[in-house]
Design a protein around this motif. Sequence first.
Motif: not given
Length: 491
Positions: A67-74, A80-82, A86-91, A346-352
Amino acid sequence: MQYFFTLISGILTGLAMPGNLFSFIIWFSLVFFLRNMVNSKNYYQRFLHTIIFSASMLVTTLWWLFPTLTKNIPQVLQNYPSFLGFLGFVGMIILLILPYLIIWLLAELFHRKNRTYNLLYLSLFYSLAFTSAEILREFGDLAFTGGNLAYALYDHTGLIQLVSIIGPMGITFIIVFVNSLIAFDKTRNRSINMLIIFSFIYLLNFSIVRFLPDINYTNNSIKIGAIQTNIPQEIKYSSDIYKNYSVFSKNISDFQSKDVDLIVFPESSFLEDISNSDVLDYMKMDIQNSSKPVIIGYPRFDGENYFNSVWFYNEYGTVINVYDKIKLTPFAEFLPYEAFFNNFQMFKLLRYYSPGEKFNIFEIDSKKFGVQICFETYFPEISASQVKKGAGFLIAVTNDGWFNSKTALLQHYTQGIFRALETRRDFVQISNTGLTGSIDRYGRITNVFKDRQENNGILYVNYNDSFTIYSQISALLKVIILILALLIAIF
């Protein structure tokens, strides 16, 4: 059907982890997996069992990341879309599976035709092989130790005292060894043997707890003013530093008349470097009015690179020291192996961020202590390095505002139990949304704030400058385990 039982084995193991179900499950959860590994007829069967077990264990353990990767952060960042979450979690699960393949590789060396082995030899091999997999999880840019078997026993206070000697890897070895004794026992007295094993384990745990020293805080104890700000992520990431400052000012004023030695705020109390902002001037005045040193987290920009940093201000509002986070979170704070993962930005929060270079330690009243940031608590080498530089107690500052699940918060918080045991240092965690609390050097939770609410209070720690056996031999112990696993597999 055999693969189904391996799946059940992985799920049960995940359910034994902190915040999921019951920790005692870990003592028998691997039985199906171990039996199927031994009874497999060829290499691809053992490969599938290894993949199924590790994947199901990791998903059941780390489900809160979904839920963090598919809902909260997006929802907060809208970058990035939800379905990409999901793909990020699987990866992520696929990447975390890779170290467990060492179990399969070693098993292929071990299970040769015409080879004979007894109960003890089988149990020893799989215990070493599984422990080797967890050791490998600590290395590289994708390192992450969440889900290690030892962490299931965070509430077995007696047994985990062994961590100061053999570390979490030693506890993992014991867990797998017990599972192996059950899995490979073919005698008629299996049920009785299981009862004897479990009775011994819990009798030992109870006995050790009875002999642990009482928690004793005196006038010589260090008093930490802990502030759980509970700033929602949508406000924190709106970059409204004045709203964040109002929370800072309100909380620090609460400690103006209280007897504390140090005030600590969470990671990323501000998401921008406020060094050139008028907010910094206001903050310094608040610190001066409190007449107490303050630790607070906000980024540092050196003109070229950003660092996820913790700042140490003395009671006069002057910066005394800064610690830059060394173990950055993959994809969220830096891009690992950029040539390969360049399309995952796309998964970075604000900056690297750039990683820090020094295990800086801070000091109050001639007493040194270490501060670590967020998921650095998952890496024993951070605490060990700070202790070697003289830290007599440890503090972790974190955000944890992305996680709506108590399981996520507890799995993170209980890392402090093992870091305390490894080093015999009292450990304090200060979090934005929780969990905020203290842990003594014996891994006992001494105080914890209710999560997801603004709160502050005083946490007590005692100073310690002695060294544990594990802190002296941890690197050597890892090498010995890896070598033994390979030797037993070959010979």
